[in-house]
Each structure stands twice: as C-alpha cells, then as structure tokens.
Design an enzyme around this catalytic site. Structure first.
Site, PDB file in Angstrom:
ATOM      1  N   THR A 131       0.817  -1.211   0.000  1.00 18.88           N
ATOM      2  CA  THR A 131       0.000   0.000   0.000  1.00 18.88           C
ATOM      3  C   THR A 131       0.855   1.265   0.000  1.00 18.88           C
ATOM      4  OG1 THR A 131      -1.486   1.287   1.428  1.00 18.88           O
ATOM      5  CG2 THR A 131      -0.102  -0.294   2.524  1.00 18.88           C
ATOM      6  N   ASP A 132       0.282   2.360  -0.489  1.00 19.05           N
ATOM      7  CA  ASP A 132       0.990   3.648  -0.437  1.00 19.05           C
ATOM      8  C   ASP A 132       1.054   4.202   0.989  1.00 19.05           C
ATOM      9  OD1 ASP A 132      -1.678   4.351  -0.104  1.00 19.05           O
ATOM     10  OD2 ASP A 132      -1.688   5.916  -1.649  1.00 19.05           O
ATOM     11  N   GLU A 133       0.276   3.602   1.906  1.00 15.34           N
ATOM     12  CA  GLU A 133       0.233   4.157   3.268  1.00 15.34           C
ATOM     13  C   GLU A 133       1.571   4.005   3.991  1.00 15.34           C
ATOM     14  OE1 GLU A 133      -3.466   3.476   5.351  1.00 15.34           O
ATOM     15  OE2 GLU A 133      -4.529   3.151   3.466  1.00 15.34           O
ATOM     16  N   TYR A 156      -1.662  -0.270  11.002  1.00 17.68           N
ATOM     17  CA  TYR A 156      -1.802  -0.957   9.702  1.00 17.68           C
ATOM     18  C   TYR A 156      -0.593  -0.660   8.819  1.00 17.68           C
ATOM     19  CZ  TYR A 156      -3.219  -1.515   4.799  1.00 17.68           C
ATOM     20  OH  TYR A 156      -3.253  -1.825   3.468  1.00 17.68           O
ATOM     21  N   LYS A 160       2.438  -3.088   7.326  1.00 22.23           N
ATOM     22  CA  LYS A 160       2.702  -3.269   5.895  1.00 22.23           C
ATOM     23  C   LYS A 160       4.136  -2.839   5.566  1.00 22.23           C
ATOM     24  CE  LYS A 160       0.325  -4.451   3.019  1.00 22.23           C
ATOM     25  NZ  LYS A 160      -0.034  -5.803   2.501  1.00 22.23           N
TER      26      LYS A 160
HETATM   27  P1  NAD Z   1      -9.327  -7.524   2.409  1.00 27.41           P
HETATM   28  O1  NAD Z   1      -9.316  -7.208   3.866  1.00 27.41           O
HETATM   29  O2  NAD Z   1     -10.549  -7.278   1.607  1.00 27.41           O
HETATM   30  O3  NAD Z   1      -8.949  -9.068   2.181  1.00 27.41           O
HETATM   31  C1  NAD Z   1      -7.933  -9.694   2.889  1.00 27.41           C
HETATM   32  C2  NAD Z   1      -8.062 -11.188   2.663  1.00 27.41           C
HETATM   33  O4  NAD Z   1      -6.992 -11.843   3.380  1.00 27.41           O
HETATM   34  C3  NAD Z   1      -9.357 -11.786   3.199  1.00 27.41           C
HETATM   35  O5  NAD Z   1      -9.920 -12.672   2.257  1.00 27.41           O
HETATM   36  C4  NAD Z   1      -8.928 -12.538   4.462  1.00 27.41           C
HETATM   37  O6  NAD Z   1      -9.754 -13.659   4.759  1.00 27.41           O
HETATM   38  C5  NAD Z   1      -7.509 -12.951   4.076  1.00 27.41           C
HETATM   39  N1  NAD Z   1      -6.674 -13.183   5.265  1.00 27.41           N
HETATM   40  C6  NAD Z   1      -6.518 -12.363   6.333  1.00 27.41           C
HETATM   41  N2  NAD Z   1      -5.709 -12.927   7.231  1.00 27.41           N
HETATM   42  C7  NAD Z   1      -5.320 -14.134   6.719  1.00 27.41           C
HETATM   43  C8  NAD Z   1      -4.482 -15.179   7.182  1.00 27.41           C
HETATM   44  N3  NAD Z   1      -3.862 -15.094   8.378  1.00 27.41           N
HETATM   45  N4  NAD Z   1      -4.308 -16.267   6.401  1.00 27.41           N
HETATM   46  C9  NAD Z   1      -4.928 -16.361   5.197  1.00 27.41           C
HETATM   47  N5  NAD Z   1      -5.736 -15.402   4.717  1.00 27.41           N
HETATM   48  C10 NAD Z   1      -5.940 -14.302   5.463  1.00 27.41           C
HETATM   49  O7  NAD Z   1      -8.082  -6.737   1.805  1.00 27.41           O
HETATM   50  P2  NAD Z   1      -7.928  -5.988   0.410  1.00 27.41           P
HETATM   51  O8  NAD Z   1      -8.505  -4.639   0.519  1.00 27.41           O
HETATM   52  O9  NAD Z   1      -8.381  -6.884  -0.666  1.00 27.41           O
HETATM   53  O10 NAD Z   1      -6.350  -5.831   0.348  1.00 27.41           O
HETATM   54  C11 NAD Z   1      -5.524  -6.850  -0.220  1.00 27.41           C
HETATM   55  C12 NAD Z   1      -4.088  -6.408  -0.160  1.00 27.41           C
HETATM   56  O11 NAD Z   1      -3.913  -5.208  -0.896  1.00 27.41           O
HETATM   57  C13 NAD Z   1      -3.591  -6.117   1.258  1.00 27.41           C
HETATM   58  O12 NAD Z   1      -2.282  -6.575   1.385  1.00 27.41           O
HETATM   59  C14 NAD Z   1      -3.637  -4.598   1.355  1.00 27.41           C
HETATM   60  O13 NAD Z   1      -2.656  -4.128   2.253  1.00 27.41           O
HETATM   61  C15 NAD Z   1      -3.318  -4.208  -0.074  1.00 27.41           C
HETATM   62  N6  NAD Z   1      -3.881  -2.909  -0.513  1.00 27.41           N
HETATM   63  C16 NAD Z   1      -5.189  -2.632  -0.331  1.00 27.41           C
HETATM   64  C17 NAD Z   1      -5.704  -1.424  -0.800  1.00 27.41           C
HETATM   65  C18 NAD Z   1      -7.166  -1.088  -0.668  1.00 27.41           C
HETATM   66  O14 NAD Z   1      -7.550   0.056  -0.976  1.00 27.41           O
HETATM   67  N7  NAD Z   1      -8.026  -2.002  -0.242  1.00 27.41           N
HETATM   68  C19 NAD Z   1      -4.862  -0.501  -1.431  1.00 27.41           C
HETATM   69  C20 NAD Z   1      -3.514  -0.839  -1.592  1.00 27.41           C
HETATM   70  C21 NAD Z   1      -3.031  -2.049  -1.136  1.00 27.41           C
HETATM   71  P1  TYD Z   2     -10.768   4.002   4.319  1.00 27.48           P
HETATM   72  O1  TYD Z   2     -11.743   3.585   3.270  1.00 27.48           O
HETATM   73  O2  TYD Z   2     -10.848   3.363   5.668  1.00 27.48           O
HETATM   74  O3  TYD Z   2      -9.312   3.829   3.684  1.00 27.48           O
HETATM   75  P2  TYD Z   2      -7.869   4.334   4.265  1.00 27.48           P
HETATM   76  O4  TYD Z   2      -8.008   4.742   5.670  1.00 27.48           O
HETATM   77  O5  TYD Z   2      -7.052   3.107   4.115  1.00 27.48           O
HETATM   78  O6  TYD Z   2      -7.459   5.450   3.356  1.00 27.48           O
HETATM   79  O7  TYD Z   2     -10.903   5.568   4.517  1.00 27.48           O
HETATM   80  C1  TYD Z   2     -10.784   6.471   3.431  1.00 27.48           C
HETATM   81  C2  TYD Z   2     -10.875   7.872   4.005  1.00 27.48           C
HETATM   82  O8  TYD Z   2     -12.192   8.070   4.532  1.00 27.48           O
HETATM   83  C3  TYD Z   2      -9.921   8.107   5.168  1.00 27.48           C
HETATM   84  O9  TYD Z   2      -9.444   9.455   5.108  1.00 27.48           O
HETATM   85  C4  TYD Z   2     -10.789   7.929   6.407  1.00 27.48           C
HETATM   86  C5  TYD Z   2     -12.156   8.404   5.932  1.00 27.48           C
HETATM   87  N1  TYD Z   2     -13.327   7.726   6.573  1.00 27.48           N
HETATM   88  C6  TYD Z   2     -14.355   8.509   7.104  1.00 27.48           C
HETATM   89  O10 TYD Z   2     -14.331   9.749   7.046  1.00 27.48           O
HETATM   90  N2  TYD Z   2     -15.415   7.866   7.664  1.00 27.48           N
HETATM   91  C7  TYD Z   2     -15.498   6.503   7.756  1.00 27.48           C
HETATM   92  O11 TYD Z   2     -16.485   5.975   8.311  1.00 27.48           O
HETATM   93  C8  TYD Z   2     -14.424   5.727   7.190  1.00 27.48           C
HETATM   94  C9  TYD Z   2     -14.461   4.220   7.256  1.00 27.48           C
HETATM   95  C10 TYD Z   2     -13.362   6.384   6.609  1.00 27.48           C
END
Ligand code: NAD
Ligand code: TYD
Length: 349
Positions: A131-133, A156, A160
């Site tokens: 992630t970019d975070e 988080y 990461k």
């Molecule tokens: P998500 O929370 O939707 O899915 C995570 C999955 O991992 C789930 O299916 C969960 O059951 C599985 N999991 C969790 N713990 C586990 C374990 N111990 N063993 C096996 N499986 C396990 O997450 P996401 O949003 O799809 O993100 C996927 C990846 O992409 C993550 O690594 C996240 O850091 C990265 N990412 C997410 C975003 C975003 O905006 N969602 C952006 C950039 C990077």
């Molecule tokens: P989120 O979807 O949780 O992603 P991330 O924190 O990983 O960027 O949140 C996106 C943005 O929205 C973040 O600035 C937090 C804000 N947010 C709210 O204002 N209200 C909410 O209920 C949630 C879940 C997020």
C-alpha cells in the site's frame, strides 16, 4: 500447468486478481489460500469456483508448517501475496492482529518460498501486494514516488511497511526473486462495507448517517480495483525482479467531495429528491493519527510497462454503485452477524 499461489483471494482485491488469473491464464493452476476472516468471502468467487484451473484452500498464512507443506505439495512457481488485515480503524483497536497476519504471515510465505526455490532458477516470482500508506502522509504538495522514505503512522501501515522490509531483506540476503507494488486506495465491486465508499453506499441505501471523520478534508487517490489488478498482472509478468512499482489513480478527492458525489449519483439512481442523501452526512470524531493526504506518482509503471488507469472516477463510481444495487443479497450477507457488532463499536448505535 503452472502452479501459482494467490493468498487472500477471497478478499476484495484478491478476488478480482484471482478471477483475472483464472480466466486469462488457463495454463495456470491457481490456488487461492485464504483463512476466511470477516473480510474473506467465497461468494466473491462464485462465478469461477468450478473452473478446472482453480482451487481453494482454507488455511492461515501465519502457520509456517502448514504453508511449507502447501508449497511442497503444489511446487508453486509464482506467489501473489494479497492476504492481510487491511482496515486502519481495526488496526487502531487491535494492532497485534496486524503484526501477526501482515508481518508474521508474510515472513512465513517468504520462508516457504525460499525453502522451495533453493536455486532461485529463472521464472520464479514472489509478488508482494502493498500500500501507499507505508510512505506516511503528504501535505498539500508532492507525490509518493518509489524513492520516498517510509514513514508509516498507523498500526496498519507500520505492519505493511515491516512486511515490505522483510520482502526486500529476502531479496538482498537470499536472492529470493521478489517484486513489490504499493497502490493507492481501491474501490469497486466486492469492497467490504467497513471502508468509506461501500460503507456510504450501504448507509445511503438504508437511510443511515454517513460518518465523516474530522472535517472531511483528508485526501485519498482512488483507483478502480480492476485497474489495480491489471497493473499487478503486468508487473508479475513483465516487471523487473527486485523492483518496486507505485500504482495510483491520478485521482485525488477530499472525503467530503467524494461522499457528496456518491450522494448525488445515488439520489439520481434511486429516484430520490436531489440533495436528500447529503442530509445523511454526519461529522464525527476524527480517526486517531488520521493521515492527511495520499497521492501516488505512478510514472515509473507508465514508462516501463505502459500502464494507465482506464476509468474516470465518476464512471468508476457509477459502475460501483450499480454493482451494489444489483447485489443487495451480497451486501445483506456481509452486513449480518459480526458486522453489526463492529459497526456499533466503531460508530455507536
Ligand atoms: P481484504 O481485507 O478485503 O482481504 C484480505 C483477505 O486476506 C481476506 O480474504 C482474508 O480472509 C484474508 N486473510 C486475512 N488474514 C489471513 C491469514 N492469516 N491467512 C490467510 N488469509 C488471510 O483486503 P484488500 O482490501 O483486498 O487488500 C488486499 C491487499 O492489498 C492487502 O495486502 C492490502 O494491504 C493491499 N492494498 C489494499 C488497498 C485497498 O484500498 N483495499 C490498497 C492498496 C493495497
Ligand atoms: P478508508 O476507506 O478506511 O481507507 P484508508 O483509511 O485506508 O485510506 O478511509 C478512506 C478515508 O475516509 C480516510 O481518510 C478515512 C475516511 N473515513 C471517514 O471519514 N469515515 C469513515 O467511516 C471511514 C471508514 C473512513
């Protein structure tokens, strides 16, 4: 058949990635390893579950013996590692769960790959999805590049960042053939309604408050999930070993402007009076340590692999809302049970 492991394939991004690989690469045997936490849902993969090149395995990435046995059994030649705890608010409540899954889980997978790929022959890839975070928080100016120093500020992002460091350490120390990408915020179908966009869609549908943290001025760079997995596909197959690629949408929105756009589109689609959903906006206490702005410079990926986001945000949001409107059963299933307890803990009744 080439055996490929995708971890976390039942989650949001993992399910899109699994679908893409199963459909696009019939010559791959795709094993989806997921332990089905609250965020993992096999309904996300119903359309491909019977494909002959797809297999689901329920298991925990932190269980090193189990992971090693799985690698031995399948002789994986590639790994795409998506499994993680992914929600910042949950990391504030339970940082240890993030340490366990994101750090320990990643190191178990690295260790299993290292043991299997003893001679690191050509063609093996351990791809870590990040992630970019990890880069921290920007002010009004500038972008995250691949050279930006790490400065994680939530449990988080700290977990990461730590996992990214371990991946690079395995590259430098053991020559494990790794690739990493760091992506901005994703949105789209199958997004669990704890994150801002699906949470607001769900609440608008149910006429519930739309909780905006602080003043709603924090900025995120949103990317449609299918554009993200398209980038992963390119990097996995054509990216350079040992390299990092930033992926982003060139699409910055303040949270409040984004939620207003969602409200506008939903009023239109639901045939509600213009402005009625906006009345649900409720400013609530800010997230602890809330990062101000994320914005990605993805020019390396564009230059090297010719990748660009394909969708304008208004169009992507419209597609996303349509998907949620067409899949109310999915939304009902994932918001029953444990979700209610989470919601009350996070937002009150
Ligand atoms: P998500 O929370 O939707 O899915 C995570 C999955 O991992 C789930 O299916 C969960 O059951 C599985 N999991 C969790 N713990 C586990 C374990 N111990 N063993 C096996 N499986 C396990 O997450 P996401 O949003 O799809 O993100 C996927 C990846 O992409 C993550 O690594 C996240 O850091 C990265 N990412 C997410 C975003 C975003 O905006 N969602 C952006 C950039 C990077
Ligand atoms: P989120 O979807 O949780 O992603 P991330 O924190 O990983 O960027 O949140 C996106 C943005 O929205 C973040 O600035 C937090 C804000 N947010 C709210 O204002 N209200 C909410 O209920 C949630 C879940 C997020």
């Amino acid at each position: 058949m080439k055996p490929i492991l995708i971890t976390g394939g039942a989650g949001f991004i993992g399910s899109h990635l699994t679908r893409l690989f199963v459909r696009k690469y019939p010559q791959y045997h795709v094993v989806n390893l997921d332990n089905l936490t609250y965020a993992g849902n096999l309904e996300n993969l119903k359309d491909i579950e019977k494909e002959s090149n797809y297999e689901f395995v329920k298991g925990d990435i932190t269980d090193l013996n189990f992971v090693k046995t799985l690698f031995e059994k399948h002789q994986f030649t590639g790994v795409l590692h998506c499994a993680a705890e992914s929600h910042v608010d949950r990391s504030i409540t339970d940082p240890l769960a993030f340490l366990r899954t994101n750090v320990l889980g990643t190191v178990s997978l690295l260790q299993a790959a290292k043991d299997l790929w003893k001679d690191n022959e050509e063609g093996k890839v351990f791809y870590h999805i990040s992630t970019d975070e990890v880069y921290g928080s920007l002010g009004t100016e500038g972008f995250f590049t691949e050279d930006t120093s790490y400065d994680p500020r939530s449990p988080y992002s700290a977990s990461k960042a730590s996992s990214d460091h371990f991946v690079r350490a395995f590259y430098h120390t053991y020559k494990l053939p790794v690739k990493i990408s760091n992506c901005s915020n994703n949105y789209g179908p199958f997004h669990f309604p704890e994150k801002l966009i699906p949470l607001c869609i769900h609440n608008i549908l149910n006429n519930k408050a739309l909780p905006i943290y602080g003043k709603g001025e924090n900025i995120r760079d949103w990317l449609y999930v299918e554009d993200h997995v398209r980038a992963i596909d390119l990097i996995f197959h054509q990216g350079k070993v040992g390299e990092t690629y930033n992926i982003g949408g060139h699409n910055e929105w303040t949270n409040i402007a984004l939620v207003k756009e969602l409200c506008r589109q939903m009023d239109e689609k639901l045939g509600r009076v213009t402005g009625s959903s906006e009345k649900l906006i409720t400013y609530v206490q800010d997230r602890a340590g809330h990062d101000m702005r994320y914005a990605i410079d993805a020019s390396k990926l564009t230059k090297e692999l010719n990748w660009l986001p394909s969708l304008q945000f208004e169009e992507g949001i419209s597609k996303t809302i349509d998907w949620y409107l067409d899949n109310e059963e999915w939304l009902k299933h994932v918001t029953s049970g444990d979700y209610q307890g989470y919601y009350e803990h996070q937002y009150g009744k």
